[in-house]
Design a protein around this motif. Sequence first.
Motif, PDB file in Angstrom:
ATOM      1  N   ASP A  43       0.864  -1.183   0.000  1.00 52.17           N
ATOM      2  CA  ASP A  43       0.000   0.000   0.000  1.00 52.17           C
ATOM      3  C   ASP A  43       0.900   1.233   0.000  1.00 52.17           C
ATOM      4  O   ASP A  43       1.951   1.245   0.655  1.00 52.17           O
ATOM      5  CB  ASP A  43      -0.898   0.004   1.235  1.00 52.17           C
ATOM      6  CG  ASP A  43      -2.001  -1.052   1.145  1.00 52.17           C
ATOM      7  OD1 ASP A  43      -2.161  -1.651   0.054  1.00 52.17           O
ATOM      8  OD2 ASP A  43      -2.674  -1.291   2.153  1.00 52.17           O
ATOM      9  N   VAL A  45       1.293   5.588  -0.003  1.00 52.90           N
ATOM     10  CA  VAL A  45       0.819   6.963   0.141  1.00 52.90           C
ATOM     11  C   VAL A  45       1.827   7.867  -0.557  1.00 52.90           C
ATOM     12  O   VAL A  45       3.037   7.752  -0.316  1.00 52.90           O
ATOM     13  CB  VAL A  45       0.712   7.366   1.632  1.00 52.90           C
ATOM     14  CG1 VAL A  45       0.444   8.866   1.753  1.00 52.90           C
ATOM     15  CG2 VAL A  45      -0.394   6.585   2.318  1.00 52.90           C
ATOM     16  N   LYS A  75      -3.484  -0.581  -2.337  1.00 54.04           N
ATOM     17  CA  LYS A  75      -4.148   0.721  -2.395  1.00 54.04           C
ATOM     18  C   LYS A  75      -3.119   1.821  -2.582  1.00 54.04           C
ATOM     19  O   LYS A  75      -1.966   1.691  -2.144  1.00 54.04           O
ATOM     20  CB  LYS A  75      -4.946   0.968  -1.113  1.00 54.04           C
ATOM     21  CG  LYS A  75      -6.166   0.067  -1.000  1.00 54.04           C
ATOM     22  CD  LYS A  75      -6.900   0.342   0.298  1.00 54.04           C
ATOM     23  CE  LYS A  75      -8.101  -0.585   0.431  1.00 54.04           C
ATOM     24  NZ  LYS A  75      -8.737  -0.477   1.743  1.00 54.04           N
ATOM     25  N   TRP A  77      -2.868   6.132  -2.230  1.00 54.71           N
ATOM     26  CA  TRP A  77      -3.514   7.388  -1.838  1.00 54.71           C
ATOM     27  C   TRP A  77      -2.612   8.571  -2.215  1.00 54.71           C
ATOM     28  O   TRP A  77      -1.383   8.475  -2.160  1.00 54.71           O
ATOM     29  CB  TRP A  77      -3.736   7.456  -0.333  1.00 54.71           C
ATOM     30  CG  TRP A  77      -4.672   6.441   0.233  1.00 54.71           C
ATOM     31  CD1 TRP A  77      -6.028   6.552   0.375  1.00 54.71           C
ATOM     32  CD2 TRP A  77      -4.324   5.148   0.779  1.00 54.71           C
ATOM     33  NE1 TRP A  77      -6.536   5.420   0.975  1.00 54.71           N
ATOM     34  CE2 TRP A  77      -5.527   4.544   1.227  1.00 54.71           C
ATOM     35  CE3 TRP A  77      -3.126   4.460   0.929  1.00 54.71           C
ATOM     36  CZ2 TRP A  77      -5.560   3.290   1.816  1.00 54.71           C
ATOM     37  CZ3 TRP A  77      -3.158   3.192   1.507  1.00 54.71           C
ATOM     38  CH2 TRP A  77      -4.359   2.620   1.937  1.00 54.71           C
ATOM     39  N   ALA A  99      -7.605   8.551  -5.040  1.00 51.15           N
ATOM     40  CA  ALA A  99      -7.995   8.615  -3.631  1.00 51.15           C
ATOM     41  C   ALA A  99      -7.170   9.713  -2.972  1.00 51.15           C
ATOM     42  O   ALA A  99      -6.013   9.497  -2.605  1.00 51.15           O
ATOM     43  CB  ALA A  99      -7.746   7.276  -2.965  1.00 51.15           C
ATOM     44  N   ILE A 101      -6.429  12.265   0.048  1.00 52.12           N
ATOM     45  CA  ILE A 101      -6.695  12.333   1.488  1.00 52.12           C
ATOM     46  C   ILE A 101      -5.967  13.534   2.093  1.00 52.12           C
ATOM     47  O   ILE A 101      -4.969  14.010   1.543  1.00 52.12           O
ATOM     48  CB  ILE A 101      -6.254  11.038   2.210  1.00 52.12           C
ATOM     49  CG1 ILE A 101      -4.775  10.720   1.929  1.00 52.12           C
ATOM     50  CG2 ILE A 101      -7.133   9.871   1.788  1.00 52.12           C
ATOM     51  CD1 ILE A 101      -4.234   9.524   2.704  1.00 52.12           C
ATOM     52  N   GLU A 106      -5.967   8.702   7.407  1.00 50.75           N
ATOM     53  CA  GLU A 106      -7.067   8.284   6.538  1.00 50.75           C
ATOM     54  C   GLU A 106      -6.661   7.134   5.612  1.00 50.75           C
ATOM     55  O   GLU A 106      -7.508   6.521   4.973  1.00 50.75           O
ATOM     56  CB  GLU A 106      -7.541   9.462   5.678  1.00 50.75           C
ATOM     57  CG  GLU A 106      -8.126  10.616   6.459  1.00 50.75           C
ATOM     58  CD  GLU A 106      -8.421  11.811   5.573  1.00 50.75           C
ATOM     59  OE1 GLU A 106      -9.039  11.633   4.507  1.00 50.75           O
ATOM     60  OE2 GLU A 106      -8.004  12.926   5.940  1.00 50.75           O
ATOM     61  N   ALA A 107      -5.351   6.867   5.555  1.00 49.06           N
ATOM     62  CA  ALA A 107      -4.868   5.822   4.645  1.00 49.06           C
ATOM     63  C   ALA A 107      -4.707   4.494   5.364  1.00 49.06           C
ATOM     64  O   ALA A 107      -5.592   3.645   5.344  1.00 49.06           O
ATOM     65  CB  ALA A 107      -3.535   6.243   4.027  1.00 49.06           C
TER      66      ALA A 107
END
Lengths: 108, 148
Positions: A43, A45, A75, A77, A99, A101, A106-107
């Motif tokens: 994942d 960010v 995912k 973000w 996505a 944020i 929030e991730a």
Amino acid sequence: MDQLNISEKVTDRGAILVVEGPVNSYTFTEFQTKVYAWSKKTDLVIDMSAVTSLSSAGLGVLMAAIDDAADAGRKLWILKPSEIVRMAIESTGFADSFAMIGALREAF
Amino acid sequence: MGAAERRKRARPSALRERRAVARFQGTRTDFPAFEHLVDGLDCPDDKARARLRLVGLELFDNLVRHAGPLRGGVRMRYGEDASGRMSLAFSFRSRRFRAWLKAPGPSLPSWSPAEKRWRGLGLIMVRNLSSRVEHRSGPSGDRIVVTF
């Protein structure tokens, strides 16, 4: 800021890339290499709060990374996109694919 | 209030007119200089500057990739009229660019296996962030004009 700086941080929940400077045709190769390397395996960010411009080449990389992450069950973000990043994303008509944020909590 | 200040206040719209002209070689190494130039322009506000930056860089990037080598370089002209409407024009001379514009290509974003990214987003960005985009070509060369 003329140069692109990307710093990487790995946590037990995923990776965080902090991107600073312009993402344009001159700089996007480094952006592409680092984003693709992480988006397929964890994942991710991407902190884009200090990105000063985002070209269609950079947007194309982000869209591909989102697809890659989804295919791999991961995912991705976009954290705190700067105004110019948000404007670039919204101008494509594909904003729903991103996505975005406002805080790291929030991730992960 | 002095006489000079009163004159300024009496003609506020005229004071907002802005012009800037710059010349670039038309290579990738111009990108930082182009960004610096846009950052230094006296735009109406930060959102307007962001639009100018995104659209200007996208067009400049297309010129570098599809019009080069540009022997005479690229002349850029920024203008803002009395109503605050911005325009950006690139003047250059390139047969290659005209051929590229006429060549058939995908009109929608598409995946590029060679570049491993989505392509075709630039024109969408430019159209959605501006009011009008025109390309004119003639004996004196090529000109792209964007009105915001």
